[in-house]
Design a protein around this motif. Structure first.
Motif, short mmCIF file in Angstrom:
data_model
loop_
_atom_site.label_atom_id
_atom_site.label_comp_id
_atom_site.label_asym_id
_atom_site.label_seq_id
_atom_site.Cartn_x
_atom_site.Cartn_y
_atom_site.Cartn_z
N THR A 107 61.28 -59.87 31.93
CA THR A 107 59.97 -60.86 32.31
C THR A 107 59.22 -59.96 33.43
O THR A 107 58.26 -59.99 33.55
CB THR A 107 60.51 -62.15 33.16
OG1 THR A 107 61.30 -62.84 32.01
CG2 THR A 107 59.35 -62.90 33.53
N PHE A 108 60.00 -59.04 34.40
CA PHE A 108 59.28 -58.44 35.34
C PHE A 108 58.42 -57.50 34.69
O PHE A 108 57.40 -57.31 34.99
CB PHE A 108 60.42 -57.67 36.24
CG PHE A 108 61.24 -58.86 36.98
CD1 PHE A 108 60.89 -60.03 37.25
CD2 PHE A 108 62.52 -58.29 37.52
CE1 PHE A 108 61.71 -61.09 37.92
CE2 PHE A 108 63.47 -59.44 38.32
CZ PHE A 108 62.86 -60.69 38.35
N ALA A 109 58.80 -56.72 33.82
CA ALA A 109 58.37 -55.60 33.22
C ALA A 109 57.06 -56.22 32.32
O ALA A 109 55.96 -55.48 32.16
CB ALA A 109 59.29 -54.79 32.04
N LEU A 110 57.14 -57.20 31.72
CA LEU A 110 56.02 -57.71 31.07
C LEU A 110 54.94 -58.21 31.83
O LEU A 110 53.93 -58.01 31.44
CB LEU A 110 56.64 -59.06 30.26
CG LEU A 110 57.34 -58.60 28.83
CD1 LEU A 110 57.85 -59.79 28.31
CD2 LEU A 110 56.32 -57.90 27.93
N GLY A 111 55.45 -58.80 33.07
CA GLY A 111 54.43 -59.23 34.14
C GLY A 111 53.52 -58.21 34.60
O GLY A 111 52.32 -58.33 34.60
N ALA A 168 55.48 -60.40 42.35
CA ALA A 168 55.49 -58.90 42.86
C ALA A 168 55.09 -57.73 41.69
O ALA A 168 54.29 -56.93 42.15
CB ALA A 168 56.73 -58.73 43.56
N MET A 169 55.85 -58.03 40.61
CA MET A 169 55.50 -57.04 39.61
C MET A 169 54.21 -57.18 38.85
O MET A 169 53.74 -55.96 38.56
CB MET A 169 56.61 -57.17 38.59
CG MET A 169 58.05 -56.92 39.05
SD MET A 169 58.13 -55.05 39.71
CE MET A 169 57.94 -55.54 41.49
N VAL A 170 53.70 -58.50 38.92
CA VAL A 170 52.18 -58.51 38.60
C VAL A 170 51.36 -57.72 39.53
O VAL A 170 50.44 -56.88 39.09
CB VAL A 170 51.97 -60.01 38.45
CG1 VAL A 170 50.22 -60.38 38.52
CG2 VAL A 170 52.67 -60.81 37.62
N ILE A 191 50.44 -65.43 32.97
CA ILE A 191 51.10 -65.31 34.19
C ILE A 191 51.40 -66.51 35.16
O ILE A 191 52.59 -66.78 35.60
CB ILE A 191 50.24 -64.42 35.32
CG1 ILE A 191 50.26 -62.93 34.80
CG2 ILE A 191 51.05 -64.31 36.66
CD1 ILE A 191 49.17 -61.96 35.23
N CYS A 192 50.72 -67.50 34.76
CA CYS A 192 50.69 -68.77 35.56
C CYS A 192 52.11 -69.59 34.69
O CYS A 192 52.50 -70.10 35.39
CB CYS A 192 49.33 -69.62 35.48
SG CYS A 192 48.07 -69.02 36.38
N LEU A 231 53.04 -55.31 32.90
CA LEU A 231 52.47 -54.91 31.64
C LEU A 231 51.16 -55.33 31.29
O LEU A 231 50.11 -54.83 31.22
CB LEU A 231 53.18 -54.82 30.44
CG LEU A 231 52.61 -54.22 29.07
CD1 LEU A 231 52.30 -52.62 29.41
CD2 LEU A 231 53.63 -54.36 27.92
N VAL A 232 51.32 -57.06 31.23
CA VAL A 232 50.11 -57.75 31.26
C VAL A 232 48.99 -57.62 32.14
O VAL A 232 47.99 -57.47 31.96
CB VAL A 232 50.65 -59.27 30.88
CG1 VAL A 232 49.42 -60.15 30.95
CG2 VAL A 232 51.54 -59.52 29.81
N ALA A 233 49.38 -57.69 33.59
CA ALA A 233 48.59 -57.53 34.80
C ALA A 233 47.78 -56.08 34.44
O ALA A 233 46.55 -56.12 34.86
CB ALA A 233 49.34 -57.64 35.80
N SER A 234 48.51 -55.15 34.14
CA SER A 234 47.78 -53.80 34.27
C SER A 234 46.90 -53.64 33.09
O SER A 234 45.66 -53.23 33.34
CB SER A 234 49.08 -52.44 33.79
OG SER A 234 49.32 -52.79 32.73
N ILE A 235 47.09 -54.09 31.87
CA ILE A 235 46.08 -53.85 30.94
C ILE A 235 44.94 -54.92 31.06
O ILE A 235 43.78 -54.66 30.78
CB ILE A 235 46.74 -54.21 29.55
CG1 ILE A 235 45.81 -53.62 28.28
CG2 ILE A 235 47.02 -55.50 29.31
CD1 ILE A 235 45.38 -52.31 28.43
#
Length: 294
Positions: free
Chosen positions: A146-150, A203-205, A183-184, A152-156
């Motif tokens: 979940t942390f990594a996906l958050g 925080a990872m977002v 994210i929500c 990744l999604v926020a970055s793109i």
């Protein structure tokens, strides 16, 4: 002679430069293995519950003292899934968002963001374990990517907010809307089960957003510089498309090569309006620049 389906699948999946199939394969393999342990226990072929043992020792504990007894959990927890639907959900998101990420940036940047978010998120999670009020959660350990996906999604979504996705029944939706909804939803469900996990996810977002902002400013965290560079260069965008490949031959002479000033202007345009705001000529320039940089 016609190539077999299995051989085609192996070539297209594991012989590509994308690390996504390998990450998904490890997650699926661990999921199958621990549930095989559970099945063997249910049919009384095993006297010890290896399933419970694997969950306890592969997931990331909220207690730092417990973490010291199983330090390997900081590496294993992103690959551990116990629920089939959560595994399916996260694998699909990793596949979709990861491939969009790789359309713009490169493999090194993907691996850095994915694993740095997993590591940094775990460190924040362990640090939050010292706060007593955050220990009153349904779950006191964490697993899944979940942390990594958050991140990744926020970055793109930060890199290409106007990138459009066609969703079944919903039509065409911009990437920033899809990312915001994801994210929500993830923040609500993660926070309800594990308060420290929800805060670490958020925080990872921000870490994913910071990574792209830094790239726009010419700072690539995925590059280890042993000496001070003589000249700063802004982020390198690699957009792999058939159109760009077909027009690659249009740069035939040294005089046709794009200069750094032109590339910087195009990258500034991406940071403002997204990749889709570029003209065909500007996309060709970026593609050529990325090829020459390799």
């Amino acid at each position: 002679m016609k190539e077999s389906v299995l051989k085609t699948f192996w070539r297209d999946t594991y012989q590509s430069k994308s690390p996504i199939p390998f990450i998904i394969s490890v997650q699926v393999a661990i999921f199958v293995l621990i549930h095989l342990f559970d099945l063997l226990k249910e049919v009384n072929l095993l006297q010890v519950s290896l399933y419970d043992y694997a969950i306890d020792y592969l997931s990331l504990p909220l207690s730092f003292s417990q973490f010291l007894k199983q330090p390997w959990s900081i590496i294993t927890y992103p690959f551990l899934y116990t629920g089939l639907f959560q595994l399916l959900f996260d694998c699909l998101w990793l596949y979709w968002m990861g491939n969009i990420f790789l359309n713009f940036l490169n493999r090194r940047q993907f691996l850095f963001l994915y694993f740095s978010a997993s590591l940094l998120g775990a460190c924040i999670y362990l640090g939050l374990g010292f706060i007593p009020m955050l220990q009153n959660s349904v779950q006191l350990s964490f697993s899944t990517s979940t942390f990594a996906l958050g991140a990744l999604v926020a970055s793109i979504a930060t890199l290409a907010p106007r990138y459009e996705l066609r969703l079944l029944l919903l039509g065409t939706i911009s990437l920033k809307i899809v990312a915001l909804v994801y994210i929500c939803i993830e923040l609500i469900f993660t926070g309800l089960m594990n308060k420290a996990g929800g805060i670490s996810f958020l925080a990872m977002v921000f870490w994913g957003i910071l990574f792209i902002r830094s790239l726009n400013q010419g700072k690539d965290f995925s590059v280890l510089r042993l000496r001070k560079p003589t000249k700063k260069s802004k982020m390198k965008v690699v957009h792999q498309s058939k159109i760009a490949s077909a027009t690659y031959s249009s740069f035939r002479h040294a005089s046709d090569l794009p200069n750094q000033e032109e590339i910087d202007e195009i990258l500034d345009k991406i940071s403002i309006g997204g990749y889709e705001s570029l003209t065909s000529r500007e996309k060709e320039v970026l593609f050529k620049a990325s090829k020459d940089d390799k």
